[in-house]
Write an enzyme that holds these catalytic residues in place. Structure first.
Site, PDB file in Angstrom:
ATOM      1  CG  ASP A   1      -1.988   4.940   5.248  1.00  0.00           C
ATOM      2  OD1 ASP A   1      -1.814   3.875   5.610  1.00  0.00           O
ATOM      3  OD2 ASP A   1      -2.948   5.315   4.625  1.00  0.00           O
TER       4      ASP A   1
ATOM      5  CG  ASP B   1     -10.005   7.293   6.981  1.00  0.00           C
ATOM      6  OD1 ASP B   1      -8.802   7.113   6.276  1.00  0.00           O
ATOM      7  OD2 ASP B   1     -10.131   7.516   8.141  1.00  0.00           O
TER       8      ASP B   1
ATOM      9  CD  GLU C   1      -6.733   5.084   2.703  1.00  0.00           C
ATOM     10  OE1 GLU C   1      -7.519   5.094   3.354  1.00  0.00           O
ATOM     11  OE2 GLU C   1      -5.571   4.935   3.051  1.00  0.00           O
TER      12      GLU C   1
ATOM     13  NE  ARG D   1     -11.055  -1.337   3.497  1.00  0.00           N
ATOM     14  CZ  ARG D   1     -11.543  -1.683   4.566  1.00  0.00           C
ATOM     15  NH1 ARG D   1     -12.613  -2.225   4.510  1.00  0.00           N
ATOM     16  NH2 ARG D   1     -11.083  -1.429   5.878  1.00  0.00           N
TER      17      ARG D   1
ATOM     18  CE  LYS E   1      -3.261   2.510   2.937  1.00  0.00           C
ATOM     19  NZ  LYS E   1      -4.306   2.112   4.269  1.00  0.00           N
TER      20      LYS E   1
ATOM     21  CE  LYS F   1      -6.788   8.330   8.140  1.00  0.00           C
ATOM     22  NZ  LYS F   1      -7.361   7.094   9.103  1.00  0.00           N
TER      23      LYS F   1
ATOM     24  CG  ASP G   1      -5.672   7.797   5.114  1.00  0.00           C
ATOM     25  OD1 ASP G   1      -6.409   8.567   4.515  1.00  0.00           O
ATOM     26  OD2 ASP G   1      -5.630   6.685   5.540  1.00  0.00           O
TER      27      ASP G   1
HETATM   28  N1  BES Z   1      -4.216   4.474   7.040  1.00  0.00           N
HETATM   29  C1  BES Z   1      -5.634   3.807   7.744  1.00  0.00           C
HETATM   30  C2  BES Z   1      -5.248   2.677   8.815  1.00  0.00           C
HETATM   31  C3  BES Z   1      -4.356   3.306   9.915  1.00  0.00           C
HETATM   32  C4  BES Z   1      -4.802   3.467  11.075  1.00  0.00           C
HETATM   33  C5  BES Z   1      -2.775   2.982   9.809  1.00  0.00           C
HETATM   34  C6  BES Z   1      -3.838   3.769  12.143  1.00  0.00           C
HETATM   35  C7  BES Z   1      -2.109   3.214  10.790  1.00  0.00           C
HETATM   36  C8  BES Z   1      -2.550   3.667  12.012  1.00  0.00           C
HETATM   37  C9  BES Z   1      -6.473   3.269   6.874  1.00  0.00           C
HETATM   38  O1  BES Z   1      -6.574   3.899   5.631  1.00  0.00           O
HETATM   39  C10 BES Z   1      -7.925   3.672   7.532  1.00  0.00           C
HETATM   40  O2  BES Z   1      -8.185   4.647   7.623  1.00  0.00           O
HETATM   41  N2  BES Z   1      -8.670   2.576   7.958  1.00  0.00           N
HETATM   42  C11 BES Z   1      -9.927   2.852   8.396  1.00  0.00           C
HETATM   43  C12 BES Z   1     -10.651   1.898   7.831  1.00  0.00           C
HETATM   44  C13 BES Z   1     -12.202   2.169   8.346  1.00  0.00           C
HETATM   45  C14 BES Z   1     -12.913   3.432   7.648  1.00  0.00           C
HETATM   46  C15 BES Z   1     -13.291   0.797   7.998  1.00  0.00           C
HETATM   47  C16 BES Z   1      -9.813   2.589  10.008  1.00  0.00           C
HETATM   48  O3  BES Z   1      -9.098   1.705  10.345  1.00  0.00           O
HETATM   49  O4  BES Z   1     -10.343   3.547  10.806  1.00  0.00           O
HETATM   50 ZN    ZN Z   2      -4.995   4.618   4.872  1.00  0.00          ZN
HETATM   51 MN    MN Z   3      -7.662   5.794   5.466  1.00  0.00          MN
END
Ligand code: BES
Ligand code: ZN
Ligand code: MN
Length: 491
Positions: free
Chosen positions: A278, A337, A339, A341, A255, A267, A260
């Site tokens: 990220d 968010d 994104e 996947r 990824k 966020k 992000d």
């Molecule tokens: N990049 C984040 C995941 C992340 C969170 C990485 C904390 C490192 C530390 C990812 O893109 C994300 O925002 N995931 C969301 C998914 C949700 C919207 C289903 C999450 O984990 O909140």
């Molecule tokens: Zn992310």
């Molecule tokens: Mn995200």
């Protein structure tokens, strides 16, 4: 950022011109003992070294650093005793070497006996412990890392090969760390792609870069959708290495979200700066192909790296959008968010077209990974057998990881009213697993695959420890390196 010069040395401690000598201590019952290799140092102290160390408060606990002036007993002015805990495992040697190396700032030359316990681990720990990211400091505060480390070991052919491989692995991790630690104003999709391409060309690795125009032509709807909010347009980088007598073909996917913000599903502000990391999965797989080339693994390794910046703007993709992914599946975006996947799905389908024997994909994918396993243990999902193999290799190299299931009942939670599937479920449980289940929809039938969620382990937001610096950690480069080596050896 300058790595120390490493050399094997069988010069006696009474003859060395090193300024500092490093030895290990191992907890034993109530007390502790000196680790193998420290006999000659102890002799210089007339066998009183343990007592001297006790007087100084040493216990042998992991990563404890105790300094002893030699007062003329040895040509080196200082001995550093570093704790290995109760068992001198390779990982303890790696951590102790890292902790010792961090205590060696400003030193010209050190001689370590931790290599007498485990040469490979001592080399990796030394290279990684010496790492710091100073590119954006106008002056290097402090003295900088140790310039040269002699590793007590005979210069045999075998030891030379260990030194070479372990140095290359350590440097691959620092390559990943450098990418991660480069701030997002300088590391954006085009610049990341160019930097990766420059390293690849120098290493004899074949490069292909798809820019936004090529992505549109190819139908990469996931990457384009996620990248649509940024003025800095997305890329797909493909790096291919084919080794001598390549027996197996391994696909790597990582990824590459250079920042992000969450996009329109933005966020909260707190700690958002950490989302500079990220792209840690991308950094790890790029560093891993370069490493495979450097160590001439008898494999074909192809990294497919989707890179985008997730920003909110008037051109962003929205919650409610339906994206047509590479390969034709449609996805309803319910949360911009989620994104990672989306860009990974495109890359996984593209990687599958090469008909690899294995697919290793890694990403800072979910906050749920951190909730479930914490900051230092990655979650490994995928096809059962390969998932377990990757997880156990990760444990063995000291990049902690744990196998996680992909429960079938979560699949219907990704059903969409309008598209083939949605990018998130409507609930908060099993978030790491739901992301894995989403990715599984894009993995070619029958392909052995592993998905490593490193959301926590990729980035160290606390202070340095062992061989881990602040910021990007380079996890899971050493796992990927070890899995590649294992596939090269065992198929
Ligand atoms: N990049 C984040 C995941 C992340 C969170 C990485 C904390 C490192 C530390 C990812 O893109 C994300 O925002 N995931 C969301 C998914 C949700 C919207 C289903 C999450 O984990 O909140
Ligand atoms: Zn992310
Ligand atoms: Mn995200």
């Amino acid at each position: 950022m300058t790595a120390p010069k490493l050399a094997l040395s069988d010069t006696a401690v009474t003859e060395t011109t090193a300024d500092v000598v490093v030895i290990g201590t191992v907890q034993q019952g109530e007390g502790f003992a000196l680790a193998p290799g420290s006999d000659a140092v102890d002799e210089a102290f007339d066998g009183t070294l343990v007592d001297v160390l006790k007087t100084l408060g040493a216990t042998g606990k992991a990563e404890e650093v105790v300094k002893i002036p030699t007062l003329g007993r040895l040509p080196a002015g200082l001995v550093i005793a570093v704790g290995l805990g109760s068992e001198a495992t390779p990982e303890q040697v790696r951590r102790a070497s890292g902790a010792a190396t961090r205590a060696l700032t400003g030193v010209k030359r050190a001689l370590t006996y931790l290599s007498a316990v485990d040469l490979h681990a001592a080399v990796e720990g030394t290279v990684l412990g010496a790492y710091s990211f100073t590119k954006y400091k106008s002056s290097e505060n402090g003295d900088g890392s140790v310039a040269r480390v002699d590793l007590a070991a005979e210069g045999t052919k075998e030891n030379k090969a260990v030194l070479k491989a372990a140095t290359a692995i350590g440097e691959a991790v620092t390559t990943a760390r450098d990418f991660i630690n480069t701030p997002p104003n300088d590391l954006f999709p085009a610049s990341f792609a160019e930097r990766a391409a420059a390293l690849a060309s120098a290493a004899g690795v074949t490069v292909e870069i798809l820019d936004d125009k090529a992505l549109r032509k190819g139908g990469y709807g996931g990457i384009l959708g996620v990248g649509s909010g940024s003025s800095r347009l997305p890329r797909l980088v493909r790096l291919s290495y084919k080794g001598p007598k390549a027996s197996k073909k391994v696909a790597l996917v990582g990824k590459g979200i250079t920042f992000d913000t969450g996009g329109i599903s933005i966020k909260p502000a707190a700690n958002m700066d950490e989302m500079t990391s990220d792209m840690s999965g991308a950094a790890a797989v790029i560093a891993s192909v370069l490493l495979a080339a450097k160590l001439k693994y008898p494999l074909e390794v192809i990294a497919t790296v989707p890179i985008a910046e997730n920003m909110p703007s008037g051109t962003s993709y929205r919650p409610g959008d339906v994206l047509t992914m590479y390969g034709g599946k449609t996805v309803e975006v319910l949360n911009t968010d989620a994104e990672g996947r989306l860009i990974l799905a495109d890359a996984i389908v593209r990687a599958g077209e090469d008909a690899p024997d294995y697919l290793i994909e890694t990403a800072t994918l979910t906050g749920a990974q951190v909730v479930a396993l914490g900051k230092r243990t990655a979650g490994v999902m995928g096809s059962d057998e390969f998932r377990d193999r990757v997880a156990s290799i990760a444990q063995a190299v000291g990049e902690h990881a744990w196998p996680m299931p992909l429960p079938d009942e979560l699949r219907s939670d990704l059903d969409s009213r309008v598209a083939d599937l949605a990018n998130v479920t409507g609930h908060r449980w099993g978030g790491m697993l739901a992301a894995g289940i989403f990715l599984r929809e894009f993995v070619a039938d029958g392909l052995q695959w592993a998905h490593i969620d490193v959301a926590g382990p990729a980035y160290n937001s606390a202070g340095p420890w062992g061989y881990t610096s602040r910021g990007g950690t380079g996890v899971p480069v050493r796992t990927i390196a070890a899995v590649l080596a294992d596939i090269a050896e065992n198929g």
